[in-house]
Design an enzyme around this catalytic site. Structure first.
Site, PDB file in Angstrom:
ATOM      1  N   LYS A   1      -1.177 -29.489 -16.620  1.00  0.00           N
ATOM      2  CA  LYS A   1      -1.988 -28.559 -15.814  1.00  0.00           C
ATOM      3  C   LYS A   1      -2.375 -27.325 -16.620  1.00  0.00           C
ATOM      4  O   LYS A   1      -1.525 -26.733 -17.297  1.00  0.00           O
ATOM      5  CB  LYS A   1      -1.199 -28.132 -14.578  1.00  0.00           C
ATOM      6  CG  LYS A   1      -1.837 -27.036 -13.734  1.00  0.00           C
ATOM      7  CD  LYS A   1      -1.045 -26.811 -12.454  1.00  0.00           C
ATOM      8  CE  LYS A   1      -1.632 -25.742 -11.573  1.00  0.00           C
ATOM      9  NZ  LYS A   1      -1.353 -24.367 -12.000  1.00  0.00           N
TER      10      LYS A   1
ATOM     11  N   ARG B   1      -5.825 -16.183 -13.409  1.00  0.00           N
ATOM     12  CA  ARG B   1      -4.695 -15.259 -13.597  1.00  0.00           C
ATOM     13  C   ARG B   1      -4.225 -15.163 -15.042  1.00  0.00           C
ATOM     14  O   ARG B   1      -3.347 -14.382 -15.349  1.00  0.00           O
ATOM     15  CB  ARG B   1      -3.512 -15.719 -12.728  1.00  0.00           C
ATOM     16  CG  ARG B   1      -3.768 -15.546 -11.262  1.00  0.00           C
ATOM     17  CD  ARG B   1      -2.840 -16.404 -10.422  1.00  0.00           C
ATOM     18  NE  ARG B   1      -1.464 -15.965 -10.334  1.00  0.00           N
ATOM     19  CZ  ARG B   1      -1.006 -15.044  -9.488  1.00  0.00           C
ATOM     20  NH1 ARG B   1      -1.841 -14.454  -8.667  1.00  0.00           N
ATOM     21  NH2 ARG B   1       0.266 -14.734  -9.454  1.00  0.00           N
TER      22      ARG B   1
ATOM     23  N   GLY C   1     -10.353 -22.014  -7.246  1.00  0.00           N
ATOM     24  CA  GLY C   1     -11.559 -21.603  -6.544  1.00  0.00           C
ATOM     25  C   GLY C   1     -11.928 -22.432  -5.331  1.00  0.00           C
ATOM     26  O   GLY C   1     -12.895 -22.106  -4.640  1.00  0.00           O
TER      27      GLY C   1
ATOM     28  N   SER D   1       6.746 -25.393  -7.569  1.00  0.00           N
ATOM     29  CA  SER D   1       6.794 -24.618  -8.812  1.00  0.00           C
ATOM     30  C   SER D   1       8.211 -24.527  -9.360  1.00  0.00           C
ATOM     31  O   SER D   1       9.184 -24.469  -8.602  1.00  0.00           O
ATOM     32  CB  SER D   1       6.278 -23.202  -8.537  1.00  0.00           C
ATOM     33  OG  SER D   1       6.591 -22.342  -9.609  1.00  0.00           O
TER      34      SER D   1
ATOM     35  N   HIS E   1      -5.685 -21.471 -13.640  1.00  0.00           N
ATOM     36  CA  HIS E   1      -4.590 -20.758 -12.973  1.00  0.00           C
ATOM     37  C   HIS E   1      -5.156 -19.714 -11.993  1.00  0.00           C
ATOM     38  O   HIS E   1      -4.601 -18.635 -11.809  1.00  0.00           O
ATOM     39  CB  HIS E   1      -3.717 -20.072 -14.032  1.00  0.00           C
ATOM     40  CG  HIS E   1      -2.246 -20.016 -13.703  1.00  0.00           C
ATOM     41  ND1 HIS E   1      -1.305 -20.800 -14.327  1.00  0.00           N
ATOM     42  CD2 HIS E   1      -1.550 -19.238 -12.826  1.00  0.00           C
ATOM     43  CE1 HIS E   1      -0.099 -20.494 -13.849  1.00  0.00           C
ATOM     44  NE2 HIS E   1      -0.219 -19.567 -12.930  1.00  0.00           N
TER      45      HIS E   1
ATOM     46  N   ILE F   1       2.737 -22.667  -6.257  1.00  0.00           N
ATOM     47  CA  ILE F   1       2.649 -21.204  -6.185  1.00  0.00           C
ATOM     48  C   ILE F   1       4.075 -20.677  -6.234  1.00  0.00           C
ATOM     49  O   ILE F   1       4.895 -21.037  -5.384  1.00  0.00           O
ATOM     50  CB  ILE F   1       1.883 -20.755  -4.922  1.00  0.00           C
ATOM     51  CG1 ILE F   1       0.398 -21.118  -5.094  1.00  0.00           C
ATOM     52  CG2 ILE F   1       2.080 -19.268  -4.648  1.00  0.00           C
ATOM     53  CD1 ILE F   1      -0.547 -20.486  -4.109  1.00  0.00           C
TER      54      ILE F   1
END
Ligand code: FNR
Length: 391
Positions: free
Chosen positions: A263, A290, A320, A130, A287, A102
Protein backbone atom coordinates in the site's frame (compact mmCIF):
# COMPACT_ATOMS: atom_id res chain seq x y z
CA UNK A 1 -28.22 -9.54 -4.64
CA UNK A 2 -27.76 -6.04 -3.39
CA UNK A 3 -29.87 -4.44 -0.72
CA UNK A 4 -27.69 -1.42 -0.01
CA UNK A 5 -30.12 0.90 -1.80
CA UNK A 6 -32.81 -0.11 0.73
CA UNK A 7 -31.33 2.59 2.96
CA UNK A 8 -33.09 5.11 0.69
CA UNK A 9 -36.57 3.62 1.27
CA UNK A 10 -35.87 3.30 4.96
CA UNK A 11 -35.21 7.04 5.19
CA UNK A 12 -38.19 8.13 3.05
CA UNK A 13 -40.52 5.79 4.95
CA UNK A 14 -39.19 7.26 8.20
CA UNK A 15 -40.17 10.66 6.82
CA UNK A 16 -43.81 9.51 6.69
CA UNK A 17 -43.63 9.17 10.46
CA UNK A 18 -41.96 12.53 10.82
CA UNK A 19 -38.47 11.07 11.31
CA UNK A 20 -35.60 12.79 9.56
CA UNK A 21 -32.03 11.45 9.78
CA UNK A 22 -30.06 12.78 12.72
CA UNK A 23 -26.83 12.50 10.78
CA UNK A 24 -25.78 14.26 7.56
CA UNK A 25 -26.37 12.43 4.28
CA UNK A 26 -23.01 13.24 2.67
CA UNK A 27 -19.35 12.68 3.51
CA UNK A 28 -18.84 16.45 3.37
CA UNK A 29 -21.65 16.89 5.92
CA UNK A 30 -20.05 14.30 8.21
CA UNK A 31 -16.75 16.15 8.00
CA UNK A 32 -18.40 19.49 8.86
CA UNK A 33 -20.16 17.92 11.86
CA UNK A 34 -16.91 16.34 13.01
CA UNK A 35 -15.14 19.69 12.76
CA UNK A 36 -17.77 21.21 15.04
CA UNK A 37 -18.15 18.34 17.51
CA UNK A 38 -14.92 16.35 17.84
CA UNK A 39 -12.20 17.10 20.32
CA UNK A 40 -9.89 19.47 18.35
CA UNK A 41 -6.90 17.17 18.82
CA UNK A 42 -8.79 14.18 17.39
CA UNK A 43 -10.24 16.21 14.52
CA UNK A 44 -6.82 17.62 13.60
CA UNK A 45 -5.35 14.12 13.60
CA UNK A 46 -7.98 12.74 11.20
CA UNK A 47 -8.52 15.76 8.97
CA UNK A 48 -4.92 16.88 8.72
CA UNK A 49 -2.75 16.21 5.69
CA UNK A 50 0.81 17.14 4.82
CA UNK A 51 2.02 20.73 4.49
CA UNK A 52 -0.22 22.88 2.23
CA UNK A 53 -2.70 19.97 1.95
CA UNK A 54 -2.84 20.45 -1.79
CA UNK A 55 -2.42 16.74 -2.50
CA UNK A 56 -5.41 16.06 -0.24
CA UNK A 57 -7.35 18.62 -2.31
CA UNK A 58 -6.04 17.14 -5.58
CA UNK A 59 -7.29 13.71 -4.50
CA UNK A 60 -10.78 15.16 -4.64
CA UNK A 61 -10.49 17.37 -7.72
CA UNK A 62 -9.00 14.49 -9.75
CA UNK A 63 -12.44 12.85 -9.66
CA UNK A 64 -13.88 15.96 -11.31
CA UNK A 65 -12.01 15.27 -14.51
CA UNK A 66 -13.97 12.08 -15.05
CA UNK A 67 -17.64 11.85 -15.87
CA UNK A 68 -19.83 8.80 -16.02
CA UNK A 69 -21.66 8.18 -19.29
CA UNK A 70 -24.62 6.12 -18.05
CA UNK A 71 -26.22 3.46 -20.23
CA UNK A 72 -30.01 3.09 -20.41
CA UNK A 73 -32.65 0.35 -20.54
CA UNK A 74 -30.39 -2.41 -19.38
CA UNK A 75 -32.59 -3.93 -16.70
CA UNK A 76 -30.27 -3.02 -13.85
CA UNK A 77 -32.59 -0.99 -11.65
CA UNK A 78 -35.21 -3.40 -10.35
CA UNK A 79 -35.26 -5.32 -7.09
CA UNK A 80 -32.53 -7.94 -7.09
CA UNK A 81 -31.08 -6.69 -10.38
CA UNK A 82 -27.65 -6.00 -8.98
CA UNK A 83 -24.97 -7.98 -7.21
CA UNK A 84 -22.21 -5.77 -5.84
CA UNK A 85 -20.12 -8.60 -4.47
CA UNK A 86 -16.51 -9.24 -5.44
CA UNK A 87 -13.67 -11.50 -4.45
CA UNK A 88 -10.38 -9.72 -3.81
CA UNK A 89 -7.23 -11.55 -2.71
CA UNK A 90 -9.42 -14.52 -1.90
CA UNK A 91 -11.70 -12.48 0.37
CA UNK A 92 -15.39 -12.43 -0.51
CA UNK A 93 -17.03 -9.01 0.01
CA UNK A 94 -20.66 -7.94 -0.43
CA UNK A 95 -19.35 -4.77 -2.12
CA UNK A 96 -15.87 -3.76 -3.32
CA UNK A 97 -15.13 -1.79 -0.16
CA UNK A 98 -12.94 -2.25 2.89
CA UNK A 99 -12.42 0.33 5.59
CA UNK A 100 -8.92 1.78 5.18
CA UNK A 101 -6.46 1.21 7.99
CA UNK A 102 -6.78 4.26 10.20
CA UNK A 103 -4.48 4.32 13.19
CA UNK A 104 -5.27 5.39 16.74
CA UNK A 105 -9.04 5.11 16.39
CA UNK A 106 -9.25 5.22 20.18
CA UNK A 107 -8.55 8.92 19.87
CA UNK A 108 -11.78 9.28 17.90
CA UNK A 109 -13.92 6.78 19.79
CA UNK A 110 -13.12 4.22 22.44
CA UNK A 111 -12.88 0.72 20.96
CA UNK A 112 -13.05 2.12 17.41
CA UNK A 113 -11.23 -0.75 15.73
CA UNK A 114 -13.51 -3.39 17.26
CA UNK A 115 -16.57 -1.36 16.27
CA UNK A 116 -15.16 -1.11 12.74
CA UNK A 117 -14.77 -4.90 12.73
CA UNK A 118 -18.33 -5.48 13.94
CA UNK A 119 -20.00 -2.95 11.65
CA UNK A 120 -18.17 -4.11 8.52
CA UNK A 121 -19.09 -7.69 9.39
CA UNK A 122 -22.74 -6.68 9.70
CA UNK A 123 -22.59 -4.98 6.26
CA UNK A 124 -20.63 -7.80 4.61
CA UNK A 125 -17.67 -5.62 3.63
CA UNK A 126 -14.05 -5.78 4.79
CA UNK A 127 -11.88 -3.94 7.28
CA UNK A 128 -8.14 -3.39 7.35
CA UNK A 129 -6.64 -3.18 10.83
CA UNK A 130 -3.74 -0.77 11.28
CA UNK A 131 -0.54 -1.74 13.08
CA UNK A 132 -0.92 1.62 14.87
CA UNK A 133 -4.20 0.59 16.46
CA UNK A 134 -5.72 1.24 19.85
CA UNK A 135 -7.06 -2.35 19.98
CA UNK A 136 -5.06 -5.53 19.56
CA UNK A 137 -4.90 -7.89 16.60
CA UNK A 138 -6.58 -10.57 18.71
CA UNK A 139 -9.47 -8.31 19.82
CA UNK A 140 -10.20 -7.34 16.23
CA UNK A 141 -9.75 -10.90 14.95
CA UNK A 142 -12.39 -12.12 17.42
CA UNK A 143 -14.90 -9.49 16.23
CA UNK A 144 -14.28 -9.32 12.48
CA UNK A 145 -15.29 -11.47 9.57
CA UNK A 146 -13.44 -10.34 6.43
CA UNK A 147 -10.34 -8.51 7.62
CA UNK A 148 -6.79 -7.81 6.53
CA UNK A 149 -3.85 -6.75 8.65
CA UNK A 150 -1.89 -3.63 7.71
CA UNK A 151 1.78 -3.93 8.60
CA UNK A 152 3.98 -1.00 9.44
CA UNK A 153 7.13 -3.07 9.08
CA UNK A 154 9.16 -2.26 12.19
CA UNK A 155 12.89 -1.87 12.31
CA UNK A 156 13.18 -5.42 13.65
CA UNK A 157 12.27 -8.46 11.58
CA UNK A 158 11.53 -10.61 14.59
CA UNK A 159 8.85 -8.13 15.67
CA UNK A 160 7.53 -7.82 12.10
CA UNK A 161 7.24 -11.57 11.91
CA UNK A 162 5.48 -11.71 15.26
CA UNK A 163 2.85 -9.18 14.08
CA UNK A 164 2.26 -11.17 10.90
CA UNK A 165 2.04 -14.50 12.72
CA UNK A 166 -0.40 -13.05 15.25
CA UNK A 167 -2.55 -11.65 12.44
CA UNK A 168 -2.61 -14.95 10.56
CA UNK A 169 -3.51 -16.85 13.76
CA UNK A 170 -6.24 -14.33 14.54
CA UNK A 171 -7.85 -14.92 11.14
CA UNK A 172 -6.60 -12.12 8.89
CA UNK A 173 -7.05 -12.99 5.22
CA UNK A 174 -4.28 -10.80 3.78
CA UNK A 175 -1.31 -8.69 4.83
CA UNK A 176 -1.15 -5.09 3.61
CA UNK A 177 2.35 -3.63 3.88
CA UNK A 178 2.27 0.16 3.93
CA UNK A 179 5.45 1.52 2.35
CA UNK A 180 4.82 5.27 2.22
CA UNK A 181 5.33 5.94 5.94
CA UNK A 182 8.82 4.98 7.14
CA UNK A 183 8.55 8.38 8.83
CA UNK A 184 5.59 10.69 9.34
CA UNK A 185 4.82 13.43 6.83
CA UNK A 186 5.01 17.11 7.81
CA UNK A 187 1.55 17.70 9.25
CA UNK A 188 0.95 21.31 10.34
CA UNK A 189 -2.37 20.69 12.08
CA UNK A 190 -0.81 18.18 14.48
CA UNK A 191 2.33 20.30 14.80
CA UNK A 192 0.32 23.35 15.81
CA UNK A 193 -1.14 21.33 18.67
CA UNK A 194 2.23 19.65 19.35
CA UNK A 195 0.31 16.40 19.31
CA UNK A 196 1.63 12.98 18.33
CA UNK A 197 -0.70 10.34 19.80
CA UNK A 198 1.94 7.61 20.05
CA UNK A 199 4.04 9.67 22.47
CA UNK A 200 1.00 9.69 24.75
CA UNK A 201 0.91 5.90 24.61
CA UNK A 202 -2.01 5.85 22.15
CA UNK A 203 -2.07 3.65 19.05
CA UNK A 204 0.59 1.24 20.28
CA UNK A 205 -1.64 -1.55 21.62
CA UNK A 206 -0.20 -4.07 19.18
CA UNK A 207 3.31 -3.41 20.44
CA UNK A 208 2.34 -3.47 24.11
CA UNK A 209 0.64 -6.86 23.58
CA UNK A 210 3.49 -8.41 21.61
CA UNK A 211 5.85 -10.93 23.25
CA UNK A 212 8.79 -9.88 21.05
CA UNK A 213 8.27 -6.22 21.92
CA UNK A 214 7.73 -6.88 25.63
CA UNK A 215 10.95 -8.92 25.78
CA UNK A 216 12.84 -5.75 24.84
CA UNK A 217 11.62 -3.90 27.95
CA UNK A 218 13.16 -4.07 31.38
CA UNK A 219 9.79 -3.63 33.14
CA UNK A 220 6.15 -4.27 32.11
CA UNK A 221 4.71 -0.98 30.79
CA UNK A 222 1.69 -1.20 33.11
CA UNK A 223 3.95 -1.26 36.16
CA UNK A 224 4.64 2.48 36.37
CA UNK A 225 4.56 5.73 34.43
CA UNK A 226 8.31 5.45 34.04
CA UNK A 227 8.04 1.92 32.56
CA UNK A 228 5.40 3.19 30.12
CA UNK A 229 7.69 6.03 29.08
CA UNK A 230 10.46 3.52 28.44
CA UNK A 231 8.07 1.39 26.35
CA UNK A 232 7.09 4.43 24.28
CA UNK A 233 10.75 5.27 23.67
CA UNK A 234 11.35 1.66 22.59
CA UNK A 235 8.38 1.98 20.22
CA UNK A 236 9.86 5.20 18.77
CA UNK A 237 13.13 3.43 18.02
CA UNK A 238 11.37 0.55 16.27
CA UNK A 239 8.60 2.22 14.26
CA UNK A 240 10.32 3.23 11.02
CA UNK A 241 12.23 0.75 8.91
CA UNK A 242 14.49 2.83 6.72
CA UNK A 243 16.32 -0.15 5.30
CA UNK A 244 13.26 -1.88 3.86
CA UNK A 245 13.57 -2.77 0.16
CA UNK A 246 11.28 -4.59 -2.30
CA UNK A 247 13.41 -7.74 -1.94
CA UNK A 248 12.35 -7.93 1.74
CA UNK A 249 8.90 -8.99 0.57
CA UNK A 250 10.52 -12.41 0.10
CA UNK A 251 10.82 -12.67 3.91
CA UNK A 252 7.18 -11.87 4.31
CA UNK A 253 6.42 -14.58 1.78
CA UNK A 254 8.33 -17.05 3.98
CA UNK A 255 6.53 -15.93 7.14
CA UNK A 256 2.99 -16.30 5.83
CA UNK A 257 0.84 -18.02 3.24
CA UNK A 258 -1.57 -15.08 3.16
CA UNK A 259 -1.82 -12.86 0.08
CA UNK A 260 0.36 -9.76 0.27
CA UNK A 261 -0.67 -6.25 -0.83
CA UNK A 262 1.70 -3.28 -0.88
CA UNK A 263 0.00 0.00 0.00
CA UNK A 264 1.17 3.48 -0.92
CA UNK A 265 2.18 3.00 -4.56
CA UNK A 266 2.00 5.90 -7.03
CA UNK A 267 4.73 5.20 -9.61
CA UNK A 268 4.12 2.40 -12.12
CA UNK A 269 7.76 1.29 -11.85
CA UNK A 270 7.32 0.83 -8.10
CA UNK A 271 4.20 -1.22 -8.79
CA UNK A 272 6.21 -3.43 -11.15
CA UNK A 273 9.02 -3.85 -8.62
CA UNK A 274 6.63 -4.83 -5.83
CA UNK A 275 4.86 -7.39 -7.99
CA UNK A 276 8.19 -8.73 -9.28
CA UNK A 277 9.23 -9.08 -5.63
CA UNK A 278 6.16 -11.18 -4.83
CA UNK A 279 3.26 -8.84 -4.04
CA UNK A 280 -0.15 -10.18 -5.03
CA UNK A 281 -1.66 -6.70 -5.07
CA UNK A 282 -0.78 -3.05 -4.83
CA UNK A 283 -2.85 -0.29 -3.29
CA UNK A 284 -2.58 2.96 -5.24
CA UNK A 285 -2.67 5.53 -2.46
CA UNK A 286 -0.98 8.70 -1.26
CA UNK A 287 -2.15 8.11 2.30
CA UNK A 288 -4.90 10.70 1.89
CA UNK A 289 -2.30 13.38 1.13
CA UNK A 290 -0.72 12.95 4.56
CA UNK A 291 2.80 12.10 3.40
CA UNK A 292 4.26 13.94 0.36
CA UNK A 293 2.46 17.22 -0.21
CA UNK A 294 2.42 18.07 -3.90
CA UNK A 295 2.45 14.42 -4.89
CA UNK A 296 0.20 13.21 -7.67
CA UNK A 297 -3.48 12.67 -6.89
CA UNK A 298 -4.01 8.96 -6.27
CA UNK A 299 -6.70 8.75 -8.97
CA UNK A 300 -4.30 10.25 -11.51
CA UNK A 301 -1.75 7.56 -10.63
CA UNK A 302 -4.24 4.70 -10.99
CA UNK A 303 -4.45 4.18 -14.79
CA UNK A 304 -0.67 3.80 -15.31
CA UNK A 305 -0.39 1.33 -12.43
CA UNK A 306 -3.30 -0.70 -13.81
CA UNK A 307 -1.68 -0.68 -17.27
CA UNK A 308 1.64 -1.84 -15.81
CA UNK A 309 0.67 -4.61 -13.37
CA UNK A 310 -3.09 -5.08 -13.78
CA UNK A 311 -2.66 -8.30 -15.76
CA UNK A 312 -0.72 -10.06 -12.97
CA UNK A 313 -1.81 -8.40 -9.71
CA UNK A 314 -4.91 -6.89 -8.19
CA UNK A 315 -4.85 -3.12 -8.03
CA UNK A 316 -6.72 -1.50 -5.16
CA UNK A 317 -7.26 2.18 -4.57
CA UNK A 318 -7.71 4.79 -1.87
CA UNK A 319 -7.35 8.51 -1.20
CA UNK A 320 -10.24 10.84 -1.92
CA UNK A 321 -13.21 8.48 -2.31
CA UNK A 322 -16.26 10.27 -0.87
CA UNK A 323 -19.28 9.20 -2.97
CA UNK A 324 -20.69 6.21 -4.80
CA UNK A 325 -19.75 7.76 -8.12
CA UNK A 326 -16.14 8.17 -6.93
CA UNK A 327 -16.12 4.48 -6.17
CA UNK A 328 -17.65 3.71 -9.57
CA UNK A 329 -14.99 5.80 -11.36
CA UNK A 330 -12.10 4.17 -9.48
CA UNK A 331 -13.44 0.73 -10.39
CA UNK A 332 -14.04 1.74 -14.01
CA UNK A 333 -10.37 2.80 -14.15
CA UNK A 334 -9.34 -0.69 -13.08
CA UNK A 335 -9.37 -0.82 -9.27
CA UNK A 336 -10.73 -4.12 -7.91
CA UNK A 337 -11.84 -2.54 -4.63
CA UNK A 338 -11.35 0.64 -2.66
CA UNK A 339 -10.26 1.34 0.87
CA UNK A 340 -12.62 3.90 2.33
CA UNK A 341 -11.00 6.36 4.70
CA UNK A 342 -11.85 9.49 6.63
CA UNK A 343 -15.69 9.78 6.29
CA UNK A 344 -16.45 6.75 8.46
CA UNK A 345 -13.91 7.90 11.05
CA UNK A 346 -15.89 11.15 11.24
CA UNK A 347 -19.12 9.17 11.62
CA UNK A 348 -17.51 7.13 14.38
CA UNK A 349 -16.38 10.27 16.17
CA UNK A 350 -19.78 11.95 15.92
CA UNK A 351 -22.03 9.05 16.87
CA UNK A 352 -19.97 5.93 17.63
CA UNK A 353 -21.19 2.67 16.14
CA UNK A 354 -24.35 4.22 14.64
CA UNK A 355 -22.32 7.00 13.07
CA UNK A 356 -19.88 4.60 11.53
CA UNK A 357 -22.65 2.36 10.19
CA UNK A 358 -24.41 5.43 8.79
CA UNK A 359 -21.26 6.66 7.01
CA UNK A 360 -20.69 3.27 5.38
CA UNK A 361 -24.33 2.78 4.41
CA UNK A 362 -24.28 6.19 2.71
CA UNK A 363 -21.41 5.19 0.48
CA UNK A 364 -22.80 1.74 -0.28
CA UNK A 365 -26.33 2.96 -1.10
CA UNK A 366 -24.96 5.77 -3.26
CA UNK A 367 -22.74 3.30 -5.12
CA UNK A 368 -25.60 0.83 -5.55
CA UNK A 369 -27.75 3.62 -6.99
CA UNK A 370 -25.04 4.98 -9.31
CA UNK A 371 -24.29 1.49 -10.58
CA UNK A 372 -27.90 0.59 -11.35
CA UNK A 373 -28.74 3.95 -12.91
CA UNK A 374 -25.63 3.67 -15.11
CA UNK A 375 -26.82 0.36 -16.52
CA UNK A 376 -24.49 -1.90 -14.58
CA UNK A 377 -25.50 -5.07 -12.75
CA UNK A 378 -22.30 -5.28 -10.74
CA UNK A 379 -18.64 -4.29 -10.51
CA UNK A 380 -17.72 -6.62 -13.38
CA UNK A 381 -19.71 -4.37 -15.76
CA UNK A 382 -17.49 -1.39 -15.01
CA UNK A 383 -14.83 -0.41 -17.52
CA UNK A 384 -13.46 2.66 -19.26
CA UNK A 385 -16.23 2.71 -21.87
CA UNK A 386 -18.49 4.01 -19.12
CA UNK A 387 -16.46 7.14 -18.39
CA UNK A 388 -15.40 10.25 -20.24
CA UNK A 389 -12.61 12.65 -19.35
CA UNK A 390 -13.29 16.38 -19.21
CA UNK A 391 -10.88 19.32 -18.95
C1 FNR B 1 -4.50 6.95 7.84
N1 FNR B 1 -3.92 6.07 6.93
C2 FNR B 1 -3.20 4.98 7.39
N2 FNR B 1 -2.68 4.08 6.52
C3 FNR B 1 -2.01 3.00 6.95
O1 FNR B 1 -1.57 2.20 6.14
N3 FNR B 1 -1.85 2.79 8.29
C4 FNR B 1 -2.33 3.65 9.23
O2 FNR B 1 -2.17 3.44 10.42
C5 FNR B 1 -3.00 4.81 8.78
N4 FNR B 1 -3.50 5.70 9.67
C6 FNR B 1 -4.27 6.77 9.22
C7 FNR B 1 -4.83 7.63 10.15
C8 FNR B 1 -5.66 8.66 9.71
C9 FNR B 1 -6.30 9.55 10.73
C10 FNR B 1 -5.93 8.82 8.33
C11 FNR B 1 -6.86 9.90 7.83
C12 FNR B 1 -5.35 7.98 7.42
C13 FNR B 1 -4.18 6.22 5.49
C14 FNR B 1 -5.47 5.49 5.10
O3 FNR B 1 -5.31 4.11 5.16
C15 FNR B 1 -5.89 5.88 3.66
O4 FNR B 1 -4.79 5.70 2.80
C16 FNR B 1 -6.37 7.32 3.60
O5 FNR B 1 -7.25 7.58 4.68
C17 FNR B 1 -7.07 7.60 2.29
O6 FNR B 1 -7.40 8.96 2.18
P1 FNR B 1 -8.89 9.52 2.42
O7 FNR B 1 -9.75 8.94 1.36
O8 FNR B 1 -9.28 9.08 3.80
O9 FNR B 1 -8.73 10.99 2.34
Amino acid sequence: MSGFIDFQNEIYLGGLGGVVPELPMTAAGLEARAAAELDPVAYAYVAGSASSERTAAANRSAFDRYRIVPRMLRGTTGPGARDLSVEVLGTRLAAPVLTAPIGVLGLVYDGGEVIAAEVTKELGIGTVLSTAASSTIEEVGAAADAWWYQLYWPNDDELARSFVTRAERAGAEAIVVTVDTPMLGWRPRDLELAHLPFLHGKGIANYLSDPVFLAKLSAPPQESAEAMRAAILTWAGLFGNHGLRPADLAHLREWTDLPIAVKGILHPDDARQMVDAGADAVVVSNHGGRQVDGSIAALDALPAVVATVGDRADVLFDSGVRTGSDLLIALALGAKAVLYGRPWAYGLGIAGRDGMRHALRLLLADFDSALGLSGCAGPADLNRSLIATVR
